[in-house]
Write a protein that holds these residues in place. Structure first.
Motif, short mmCIF file in Angstrom:
data_model
loop_
_atom_site.label_atom_id
_atom_site.label_comp_id
_atom_site.label_asym_id
_atom_site.label_seq_id
_atom_site.Cartn_x
_atom_site.Cartn_y
_atom_site.Cartn_z
N SER A 247 0.83 -1.21 0.00
CA SER A 247 0.00 0.00 0.00
C SER A 247 0.86 1.26 0.00
N THR A 248 2.01 1.20 0.66
CA THR A 248 2.94 2.34 0.63
C THR A 248 3.43 2.58 -0.78
N VAL A 249 3.79 1.51 -1.47
CA VAL A 249 4.21 1.64 -2.87
C VAL A 249 3.07 2.18 -3.72
N GLY A 250 1.85 1.69 -3.47
CA GLY A 250 0.70 2.21 -4.19
C GLY A 250 0.54 3.71 -3.99
N ALA A 251 0.76 4.17 -2.75
CA ALA A 251 0.67 5.61 -2.47
C ALA A 251 1.77 6.38 -3.18
N PHE A 252 2.98 5.82 -3.24
CA PHE A 252 4.08 6.46 -3.97
C PHE A 252 3.75 6.55 -5.46
N LEU A 253 3.15 5.51 -6.02
CA LEU A 253 2.77 5.53 -7.44
C LEU A 253 1.66 6.54 -7.69
N ALA A 254 0.71 6.63 -6.76
CA ALA A 254 -0.37 7.62 -6.89
C ALA A 254 0.20 9.03 -6.86
N ARG A 255 1.23 9.25 -6.03
CA ARG A 255 1.88 10.56 -5.95
C ARG A 255 2.52 10.93 -7.28
N ARG A 256 2.91 9.92 -8.04
CA ARG A 256 3.52 10.16 -9.35
C ARG A 256 2.47 10.27 -10.46
N GLY A 257 1.20 10.14 -10.10
CA GLY A 257 0.14 10.36 -11.07
C GLY A 257 -0.70 9.16 -11.44
N ALA A 258 -0.40 7.99 -10.84
CA ALA A 258 -1.16 6.78 -11.20
C ALA A 258 -2.55 6.80 -10.58
N ASP A 259 -3.48 6.19 -11.28
CA ASP A 259 -4.80 5.88 -10.72
C ASP A 259 -4.67 4.48 -10.11
N VAL A 260 -4.62 4.40 -8.78
CA VAL A 260 -4.42 3.13 -8.10
C VAL A 260 -5.77 2.58 -7.66
N ILE A 261 -6.10 1.41 -8.18
CA ILE A 261 -7.34 0.74 -7.82
C ILE A 261 -7.00 -0.30 -6.76
#
Length: 206
Positions: free
Chosen positions: A15-29
């Motif tokens: 989930s931390t990695v997911g948050a880092f990816l979201a910070r870079r602009g990803a839509d995390v489902i």
């Protein structure tokens, strides 16, 4: 659209990695959140769960008691399989509907789930957050306050580490510091951006 899966056992830092990816602009489902929405009273998964396990998995307010359900299924692989089979088709439809909205764009869509084993729905790659299971156990007990026996049962219910590594397309080692993890997510982001665009039509796997 770039479309990938994000996987990792409980306590891995997925989930931390997911948050880092979201910070870079990803839509995390987040598949867990999708499933939780369907477990609200009256939701399709809520109704199936109650039909199977009855009032023993409800709290005093008539809502799903996830701790009570977890105490049942994470100690019995057969019942965990039942729950998975209930949730899978409902969650898949919700994921495909949301991801399809980004087709034909330059967005990055990431599906975060603990149990990804291979690419699905037209994904072009699978990212694994890897950590030694004993370190994951320590994090669950010390950082989340989980009972050690319960944490071990939940870890044991997930895919073996060697199987996860075998099926991953890109591995992020989360055995170090948050700063080291952030740097590794940079590498993963560059890898994702180099992937082909997602297939024109997302599909639900059988």
């Amino acid at each position: 659209m770039k479309f990938v899966g994000l996987s990792g056992i409980i306590g891995s830092g997925k989930s931390t990695v997911g948050a880092f990816l979201a910070r870079r602009g990803a839509d995390v489902i987040d598949v867990d959140l999708v499933s939780r929405d369907m477990q609200e009273p009256g939701g399709p998964l809520f109704l199936e769960i109650v039909a199977r396990w009855g009032d023993m998995v409800l709290d005093a307010d008539g809502r799903l008691d996830r701790a009570a359900l977890g105490a049942i299924v994470f100690h019995d692989k057969a019942q965990l399989g039942e729950l998975t089979m209930m949730a899978a088709p409902l969650t898949e439809r919700a994921i495909v509907t949301r991801a399809s909205a980004s087709l034909g764009t330059d967005r990055v869509v990431v599906v975060e789930a603990a149990m990804h084993l291979a690419r699905a729905y037209g994904m072009e790659g699978l990212v694994l957050v890897d950590v030694d299971p004993e370190l994951a156990l320590t994090r669950l007990v010390e950082q989340r306050g989980m009972d050690e026996e319960d944490a071990r049962a939940r870890l044991a219910s997930q895919l073996p580490r060697e199987v996860r590594l075998q099926h991953a397309d890109f591995v992020i080692d989360n055995g170090g510091t948050p700063e080291e993890l952030d740097s590794r997510v940079d590498d993963a982001w560059a890898w994702i951006m180099a992937l082909p665009d997602a297939t024109p039509k997302l599909v639900v796997t059988d």
